[in-house]
Scaffold this active site. Structure first.
Site, PDB file in Angstrom:
ATOM      1  N   HIS A   1      10.081 -10.353  -3.883  1.00 34.43           N
ATOM      2  CA  HIS A   1      11.264  -9.864  -3.150  1.00 34.43           C
ATOM      3  C   HIS A   1      11.815 -11.027  -2.343  1.00 34.43           C
ATOM      4  CE1 HIS A   1      13.172  -6.369  -0.661  1.00 34.43           C
ATOM      5  NE2 HIS A   1      13.922  -7.463  -0.583  1.00 34.43           N
TER       6      HIS A   1
ATOM      7  N   HIS B   1      15.617 -13.099  -1.908  1.00 33.83           N
ATOM      8  CA  HIS B   1      17.036 -13.321  -2.242  1.00 33.83           C
ATOM      9  C   HIS B   1      17.297 -14.812  -2.139  1.00 33.83           C
ATOM     10  CE1 HIS B   1      17.985  -8.964  -1.763  1.00 33.83           C
ATOM     11  NE2 HIS B   1      16.964  -9.027  -0.936  1.00 33.83           N
TER      12      HIS B   1
ATOM     13  N   HIS C   1      16.378  -1.864  -4.198  1.00 37.32           N
ATOM     14  CA  HIS C   1      16.075  -1.662  -2.786  1.00 37.32           C
ATOM     15  C   HIS C   1      16.242  -0.171  -2.485  1.00 37.32           C
ATOM     16  CE1 HIS C   1      16.522  -5.968  -2.476  1.00 37.32           C
ATOM     17  NE2 HIS C   1      16.498  -5.991  -1.173  1.00 37.32           N
TER      18      HIS C   1
ATOM     19  N   GLU D   1      14.583   1.239   2.809  1.00 35.21           N
ATOM     20  CA  GLU D   1      14.536   0.201   3.851  1.00 35.21           C
ATOM     21  C   GLU D   1      15.142   0.838   5.104  1.00 35.21           C
ATOM     22  OE1 GLU D   1      17.130  -3.196   3.201  1.00 35.21           O
ATOM     23  OE2 GLU D   1      16.051  -4.443   4.657  1.00 35.21           O
TER      24      GLU D   1
ATOM     25  N   ASP E   1      11.787 -11.813   1.616  1.00 34.53           N
ATOM     26  CA  ASP E   1      13.148 -11.254   1.651  1.00 34.53           C
ATOM     27  C   ASP E   1      14.212 -12.351   1.807  1.00 34.53           C
ATOM     28  OD1 ASP E   1      15.015  -9.242   1.431  1.00 34.53           O
ATOM     29  OD2 ASP E   1      14.586  -8.289   3.356  1.00 34.53           O
ATOM     30  N   ASP E   2      14.532 -12.717   3.041  1.00 38.70           N
ATOM     31  CA  ASP E   2      15.535 -13.757   3.331  1.00 38.70           C
ATOM     32  C   ASP E   2      14.930 -14.734   4.338  1.00 38.70           C
ATOM     33  OD1 ASP E   2      18.025 -12.501   1.977  1.00 38.70           O
ATOM     34  OD2 ASP E   2      17.202 -10.883   3.192  1.00 38.70           O
TER      35      ASP E   2
HETATM   36  N1  ADE Z   1      20.434  -8.535   0.692  1.00 40.18           N
HETATM   37  C1  ADE Z   1      19.707  -9.549   1.185  1.00 40.18           C
HETATM   38  N2  ADE Z   1      18.670  -9.076   1.897  1.00 40.18           N
HETATM   39  C2  ADE Z   1      18.736  -7.736   1.860  1.00 40.18           C
HETATM   40  C3  ADE Z   1      17.961  -6.672   2.394  1.00 40.18           C
HETATM   41  N3  ADE Z   1      16.865  -6.885   3.127  1.00 40.18           N
HETATM   42  N4  ADE Z   1      18.345  -5.413   2.157  1.00 40.18           N
HETATM   43  C4  ADE Z   1      19.433  -5.171   1.432  1.00 40.18           C
HETATM   44  N5  ADE Z   1      20.191  -6.118   0.911  1.00 40.18           N
HETATM   45  C5  ADE Z   1      19.859  -7.392   1.106  1.00 40.18           C
HETATM   46 ZN    ZN Z   2      15.868  -7.619   0.074  1.00 39.42          ZN
END
Ligand code: ADE
Ligand code: ZN
Length: 326
Positions: free
Chosen positions: A10, A12, A190, A193, A271-272
């Site tokens: 996971h 991005h 996703h 969340e 994630d990011d």
């Molecule tokens: N795009 C990038 N990170 C995300 C996240 N945590 N949830 C939804 N969309 C995303």
């Molecule tokens: Zn994500």
């Protein structure tokens, strides 16, 4: 704690854009960022929810324009990931966030593919690409994006669904998921969340996903947990992300251990990472400290990551042996 061999499931790629690279690409492309310097940009990384993060995440993508930009972005992630124990990465990208700015989808995919093709030799990491649809864009736009990607499908392993969750349920995207499955692709989304457990049910039953991304809110629905356990549907959990986006108040309150104890197939991911304060090993260390996880639990999380991956069985077995030897 030494980084353990792990699969990152996971991630991005646009969320790995560090301030330093953002400014370098801005200069290369003659783009002015609305921040004086890297420190001022980093100071903006204080989020109240998913949308407040997404606003900055999409704005900063303006610096990504050429194949070289996408290749440099992915190469920078892979170099960092390797230092964090990542041996295999299944990487999300958001084509609509680029095509909407006039960047052709081929530029995005070819740039990413260049870095990914070099990764086994250069970084010791195997990879897959997952093409995500933006759920706050229309289902028709998702289908059009999928059709425009058809010449590149040999580079893509799975489709995903991301962006603003609440009010954008998975079921709206059934058509594009059917097309993806017909084309032989795997499916993830996703769900759970910020959105309710019903979105996880829809991801499973309407979209037919092979994995759920996040899924932490599944714990609110005992029948859903039973289903996820029975089918061993992997959940790609992102602890530091959950805290930064205020899905969870404090890391000490993170339900990761509860999820493992319930028998869910849970993995840890970043994630990011450029925005949320850490890459994969940083997430592992943070949850280990906050939840007091023991060594065997960390091994379980690492094993789960390969079990949940889209690698073939011999490749999974080889990586699992690496964990045994760690
Ligand atoms: N795009 C990038 N990170 C995300 C996240 N945590 N949830 C939804 N969309 C995303
Ligand atoms: Zn994500």
């Amino acid at each position: 704690m030494r980084p353990i061999p792990t699969a990152e499931l996971h991630l991005h790629i646009e969320g790995t854009l560090e301030p330093e690279l953002a400014f370098a690409l801005a200069e290369r492309n003659g783009i002015r960022l609305p921040y004086a310097d890297q420190d001022e940009l980093r100071a903006a990384y204080s989020f109240s929810d998913l949308q407040s993060f997404l606003d900055l995440y999409y704005a900063l993508m303006a610096v990504l324009r050429t194949e070289d930009d996408f290749a440099d972005l992915a190469d920078a992630y892979l170099a960092r990931a390797r230092e964090q124990g990542v041996r295999h990465a299944e990487i999300f990208f958001d084509p609509q966030a680029h095509t909407s700015r006039g960047v052709p989808i081929g530029t995005v995919i070819n740039g990413l593919a260049r870095a990914l093709d070099a990764a086994p030799e250069k970084h010791g990491i195997t990879t897959r690409l997952i093409m995500c649809f933006l759920r706050d864009e229309s289902p028709e736009s998702a289908v059009a994006t999928f059709e425009s990607a058809r010449p590149h499908l040999d580079r893509i392993t799975a489709v995903g669904l991301d962006s603003a969750e609440v009010g954008n349920p998975p079921s709206a995207f059934r058509e594009v998921y059917a097309l993806a499955r017909e084309a032989g692709l795997k499916c993830v989304a996703h769900a759970g969340e910020e959105g309710p457990p019903s979105y996880v049910w829809e991801a499973l039953d309407v979209l037919g996903v092979d994995r759920v991304d996040h899924g932490v809110r599944s714990l609110e629905d005992a029948a859903l947990v039973a289903r996820l356990v029975a089918d061993q549907v992997p959940l790609t959990v992102c602890p530091l992300s959950n805290v930064r986006l205020r899905v969870i108040d404090r890391l000490e309150d993170h339900p990761l251990r509860l999820m493992l104890d319930a028998g869910l197939l849970v993995t840890v991911n970043s994630d990011d990472p450029a925005y949320f304060g850490g890459y994969l090993h940083d997430n592992m260390v943070a949850v280990t400290d906050a939840l007091g996880l023991d060594e065997e639990t960390v091994r379980t999380l690492a094993r789960n990551s390969f079990r949940a991956s889209f690698l073939d069985e011999p490749a999974k077995a080889a990586y699992l042996r690496e964990i045994d030897a760690h």
